[in-house]
Design an enzyme around this catalytic site. Structure first.
Site: not given
Length: 478
Positions: A253, A157, A287
């Site tokens: 993450e 992304n 995110c």
């Protein structure tokens, strides 16, 4: 009749400072046209092993903090000089609107520059062992030393800046890196390897291997010469890495479903503007994108009305066009998944305020009300342009609803009440709370990381360097 055949550029793997092809290749699609835009190497096990070998060998050669600073600072300059080229590549391989893509290049350059600056600031501390009985003649201090070979595995992304957030601090700390970028958006990472080589990075300090994530990730996990894994991606893969990494260092993450609380005393238009801007950028594939919105019941109707109006002004289309606000999602399959989750929520009683009609890989900015906490659009990570709105009566209720999640990366809170802000700061179970802005606020020098299933460890160069170094104690008997 003659038919012109487009010859696709072929990108190899980058091992020990040199480019090489592999026997197998994979196609990278333009996410707007869904046509191939390039071919990449599908790295062989032998190439992956040599990449690790090269990284390990480079660790034995001097690479001083000032040299690291010079290389990273020069790379930041070179990246900015090629901003338009990198932005065009991002727009094609991610489907990210060109304005956002230029912003990502500029932020990536900042991340490299901050990493360069931090390379000169790595230090230990004095340790007062002389205060212990019998150690009066001793002197102690600590130094920070590199972990060694770091495997960095990055997502689709934000495929330039998130790469910089791993390799920038890793190199600044004196480590070597084997980078595995997402196979669906690998091109900017490969171009970045060229930039770093031109900036003077010694051979072997950065190696880039491309191909199937599960296969290459498995090879890197099985290689005992890798001392640390830094991964951004799904909870499922994060768990697998943690299980297989054993006693080696891991920074993760992972997922999130960001909560944003809109209290009755806030600047309502500010809340609307921020949530519209940060719920749908990059087609919601962020995110910390706004996903769950908890609005005080006294202002809910006005908030929804204004958010609908703001959202419907956003322009969806070709990411290369300057006017475009929202491009396609990363694939038709992902857009279909988001569509199915929204349709399931509607069947379970949610109300569609705006959006909701998929067109190929395009999914429009979508607002839902009347949602319940156990719906997928609330409980799981949508990773698409969907905002789910619930109401609340009291601040305690809002905080409890926000905490009702397996995730805890970042949250947003809109209020003018300092007491509420401080209460939320203490009670919200997140790695970061953004007050009077949406959850998706991030600048590159800040600590970034979550709690619960959102992962472990922190990004942001100064903080990542702490993860990517070990503290060594030195004691003198005087």
């Amino acid at each position: 009749m003659n038919h012109e055949t487009t010859v696709l550029p072929v990108y190899g793997v980058f091992v020990d400072g040199a480019w090489e092809l592999s026997a197998e290749t994979m196609e990278v699609l333009d996410k707007y046209t869904l046509q191939p835009t390039a071919q990449i190497a599908d790295a062989s096990p032998e190439q992956v092993s040599r990449a690790v070998e090269s990284a390990a060998a480079a660790m034995k050669k001097p690479f001083s903090p000032y040299e690291r600073y010079k290389v990273l600072a020069r790379a930041a300059e070179l990246l900015l000089a090629r901003r338009d080229e990198f932005a065009a590549t991002l727009a094609a391989e991610v489907g990210k609107p060109i304005r956002e893509s230029r912003g990502e290049v500029e932020r990536a350059a900042q991340t490299l520059l901050i990493s360069a600056e931090e390379a000169k600031r790595i230090h230990g501390e004095g340790v007062p062992v002389e205060a212990a009985p019998g150690s009066e003649q001793r002197l102690a201090f600590s130094i920070r030393v590199p972990v060694g070979v770091i495997a960095a595995i990055t997502p689709f992304n934000v495929p330039l800046n998130l790469v910089c957030h791993k390799i920038g601090p890793a190199l600044a700390a004196g480590n070597s890196v084997v980078l595995k970028p997402s196979e669906v958006t690998p091109l900017v990472a490969l171009k970045l390897a060229d930039v770093l080589a031109e900036a003077g990075l010694p051979s072997g300090r950065l190696n880039v291997v491309t191909g199937d994530g599960a296969v290459i990730g498995g090879l890197l996990l099985d290689d005992a010469r890798v001392q640390m894994y830094s991964f951004t991606g799904s909870v499922r893969v994060g768990r697998l890495i943690r299980e297989r990494a054993g006693l080696r260092k891991v920074a993760l993450e992972l997922g999130n479903n960001s909560a944003n609380i809109v209290h009755h005393d806030c600047d309502l238009q500010l809340a609307v503007d921020m949530i519209a801007a940060k719920g749908f950028n990059n087609a919601g594939q962020v995110c910390i994108s706004v996903q769950r919105v908890f609005v005080h019941e006294s202002i809910a109707d006005v908030f929804v009305e204004r958010l609908k109006a703001k959202t419907e002004q956003l322009v969806m289309g070709d990411p290369r066009e300057e006017a475009t606000d929202i491009g396609p999602m990363i694939s038709v399959r992902e857009a279909e998944r988001v569509e199915s989750w929204v349709n399931e929520a509607l069947e379970q009683g949610a109300v569609l305020v705006s959006g909701g009609k998929r067109d190929g890989a395009f999914y429009p900015p979508t607002i839902l009300t009347g949602v319940k906490a156990d719906m997928k659009v609330c409980k799981q990570e949508v990773f698409g342009p969907v905002v789910a709105i619930e109401t609340y009566a009291t601040a305690d209720e809002a905080i409890a609803k926000a905490n009702d999640s397996e995730y805890g990366l970042q949250a947003g809170l809109f209020t003018k009440d300092l007491q509420l802000a401080m209460k939320a700061a203490k009670e919200l179970e997140v790695g970061g709370l953004i007050i009077n802005d949406a959850s998706a606020y991030r600048v590159d020098q800040m600590p970034y990381g979550g709690v619960k299933n959102s992962g472990t460890g922190k990004e942001g160069p100064a903080y990542a360097i702490m993860e990517m170094t070990e503290e060594k104690l030195i004691v003198f008997n005087l």
